[in-house]
Design an enzyme around this catalytic site. Structure first.
Site, PDB file in Angstrom:
ATOM      1  N   TYR A 163       5.342  39.749   6.303  1.00 22.83           N
ATOM      2  CA  TYR A 163       3.974  39.725   5.820  1.00 22.83           C
ATOM      3  C   TYR A 163       3.000  40.287   6.855  1.00 22.83           C
ATOM      4  O   TYR A 163       3.127  40.026   8.056  1.00 22.83           O
ATOM      5  CB  TYR A 163       3.557  38.294   5.473  1.00 22.83           C
ATOM      6  N   MET A 185       9.270  31.485   3.578  1.00 20.92           N
ATOM      7  CA  MET A 185       9.730  30.181   3.114  1.00 20.92           C
ATOM      8  C   MET A 185      11.245  30.100   3.052  1.00 20.92           C
ATOM      9  O   MET A 185      11.828  29.074   3.417  1.00 20.92           O
ATOM     10  CB  MET A 185       9.151  29.873   1.738  1.00 20.92           C
ATOM     11  N   ARG A 194       3.777   1.956  21.649  1.00 21.16           N
ATOM     12  CA  ARG A 194       4.125   2.316  20.278  1.00 21.16           C
ATOM     13  C   ARG A 194       4.406   1.038  19.493  1.00 21.16           C
ATOM     14  O   ARG A 194       3.577   0.586  18.719  1.00 21.16           O
ATOM     15  CB  ARG A 194       5.317   3.284  20.266  1.00 21.16           C
ATOM     16  N   LYS A 198      19.562   6.749  12.460  1.00 19.51           N
ATOM     17  CA  LYS A 198      18.373   6.802  11.615  1.00 19.51           C
ATOM     18  C   LYS A 198      18.185   8.199  11.035  1.00 19.51           C
ATOM     19  O   LYS A 198      18.774   9.172  11.521  1.00 19.51           O
ATOM     20  CB  LYS A 198      17.139   6.385  12.412  1.00 19.51           C
TER      21      LYS A 198
END
Length: 377
Positions: A266, A314, A145, A41
C-alpha cells in the site's frame, strides 16, 4: 476438499513435543531442589493446552498455572481421570476475580489471592464449606500489579481472621525486571520477599519464573513457575540449553518477476530499485504478524532468507526471492516465520516486541495447529 487441505492456504503452527520434553528436563536440572510448575495460561501461550499439558503430565509435571478459573476448568479434560489422586494442582493467578470462593473449593482450584479485597471475600468460607480454602498469596514486592503490599501485611500475620477461612499453601511474588534477575531492583524485591515471608505463616515460597531458573539456586526457593523456558523462548540467561518448540509457517501464494520502479504494498511502501522476483505469502497482521515489519526482517524460504518487501497487510506479506534460482520458489511451498531456521526472538526484535508477544499472537491465530510426537524417551 477436506478441511485439512483448505487450511493449507493460511499459516500453520507446528509444536515440537520432543523439544518441549527437552526443555522441561533442562529446567528440572537447573533447579533440582525446587518443585517445578508449568505456566500454561492463554492456551499455553497459544501452543494449545491439548498438546502441551498431556506431554508435561507424562513428564511428571503436577502443577499447572493459569490466569483464570475458566482456563483451569478446561485442563482436566486433557489429563487422566484420576489426575487429582495423582497430585494435580491447579493454580489461578488472577485470584478470585469476583467469583464465589465456594466455586473454587468445589472444583479444587487454588486461587492466588490478589489483595486485601479477596481476603474480605473469604470471610465465612470455612463455616459454609466445612473447612478453610487452600490458597496461594501474591505479595507485591515492587511490580505494583497484583498482591498484598507492605501496608497490607498485618492482615496476613499468624492468628488473623483470614486464616480461619483460608489455608496458605504458597507465598509468591513476581519480579518487575524478570528478564534481568541481577538488576538491583530484583535483588531488592527478593530481599523484601524473604523478610516479609519470614514473619508470615509457614508455607512454600515462589519467586522464580523462567529467567530466574538459570540465574542460580538463590532464586529457586520451594517452587518454580516456568512458561517461556518450556517453549524455548530466550530467558535472559545466555547459553540456557533450550530448544525452540514452535514453528510458524505460511504458504506462498504467488511468485512474480517485476522490473525496477515497481511499487510493492500500500502507498508504495517499497519501490524496487532493480528487477527482482517477489513472493506473496499468506500471512499478515490479522494472523498476529506485527505491522512494524515494514521493509524489515525476512522469512525463510527454501532454507534461505527472503527479505520483507513493503508493508504487512491483514493477510499478506511480500518477500524478495531474487536470490533463489528461477523456479525454486513456487506457490504452495511453505515459508518459515520462526522456528529452527529462524529464532522467534530475532523476528520479535525486528518487530520491536517481546518474544512472548509475538508467540502468543501468532500461535493463537494460526489457521492450523499440530504437534509432532514427543514425551519421555
Amino acid at each position: 476438499m477436506s478441511a485439512d487441505r483448505l487450511a493449507h492456504d493460511g499459516p500453520r503452527l507446528v509444536v515440537d513435543l520432543q523439544a518441549l520434553a527437552h526443555n522441561w528436563r533442562a529446567v528440572q536440572r537447573a533447579c533440582p531442589h525446587a518443585r517445578v510448575g508449568a505456566v500454561v495460561k492463554n492456551d499455553a501461550y497459544g501452543l494449545g493446552v491439548q498438546h502441551v499439558v498431556p506431554t508435561l503430565w507424562t513428564l511428571g509435571c503436577r502443577d499447572f498455572w493459569v490466569a483464570t478459573a475458566r482456563e483451569a476448568l478446561a485442563l482436566p479434560a486433557c489429563l487422566p481421570a484420576d489426575a487429582r489422586a495423582q497430585g494435580l494442582q491447579l493454580w489461578v493467578l488472577n485470584g478470585l476475580a469476583g467469583a464465589d470462593p465456594r466455586d473454587f473449593g468445589a472444583h479444587g482450584l487454588t486461587p492466588v489471592l490478589a489483595g486485601p479485597h479477596e481476603a474480605a471475600a473469604l470471610a465465612g468460607y470455612a463455616a459454609a464449606a466445612g473447612g478453610p480454602l487452600p490458597v496461594a498469596v501474591q505479595l507485591d514486592t515492587g511490580l505494583t500489579r497484583l498482591g498484598f503490599g507492605l501496608p497490607d501485611l498485618a492482615l496476613l500475620q499468624p492468628g488473623r481472621a483470614l486464616w480461619r477461612d483460608a489455608r496458605p499453601l504458597l507465598w509468591l511474588t513476581h519480579l518487575g525486571r524478570f528478564h534481568d534477575p541481577a538488576a538491583p531492583q530484583c535483588l531488592q524485591q527478593r530481599s523484601r520477599f524473604e523478610q516479609w515471608t519470614g514473619a508470615l505463616p509457614a508455607a512454600a515460597r515462589s519467586i522464580a519464573t523462567s529467567s530466574s531458573v538459570f540465574a542460580g539456586h538463590q532464586w529457586h526457593f520451594d517452587h518454580v513457575r516456568t512458561g517461556s523456558a518450556l517453549w524455548g523462548v530466550p530467558t535472559g540467561a545466555p547459553g540456557a540449553p533450550l530448544h525452540p518448540v514452535a514453528r510458524l509457517e505460511a504458504p506462498v501464494l504467488r511468485v512474480v518477476d517485476v522490473p525496477a520502479g515497481t511499487e510493492i504494498g500500500y502507498a508504495g511502501s517499497y519501490i524496487t530499485t532493480h528487477a527482482c522476483r517477489v513472493a506473496t505469502v499468506a500471512l499478515g497482521y490479522g494472523d498476529g504478524l506485527p505491522f512494524g515489519l515494514v521493509n524489515r526482517g525476512h522469512l525463510m524460504v527454501a532454507g534461505r532468507p527472503a527479505p520483507v518487501l513493503g508493508g504487512v497487510a491483514m493477510g499478506l506479506v511480500g518477500v524478495d526471492v531474487s536470490a533463489h534460482a528461477p523456479g525454486e520458489v513456487v506457490p504452495g511451498m511453505w515459508a518459515e516465520v520462526y522456528g529452527p531456521q529462524q529464532p522467534l526472538a530475532t523476528v520479535a526484535g525486528w518487530a520491536g516486541v517481546a518474544p512472548n508477544v509475538l508467540l502468543t499472537l501468532t500461535a493463537r491465530l494460526a489457521a492450523q495447529r499440530s504437534a509432532t510426537p514427543g514425551g519421555p524417551a
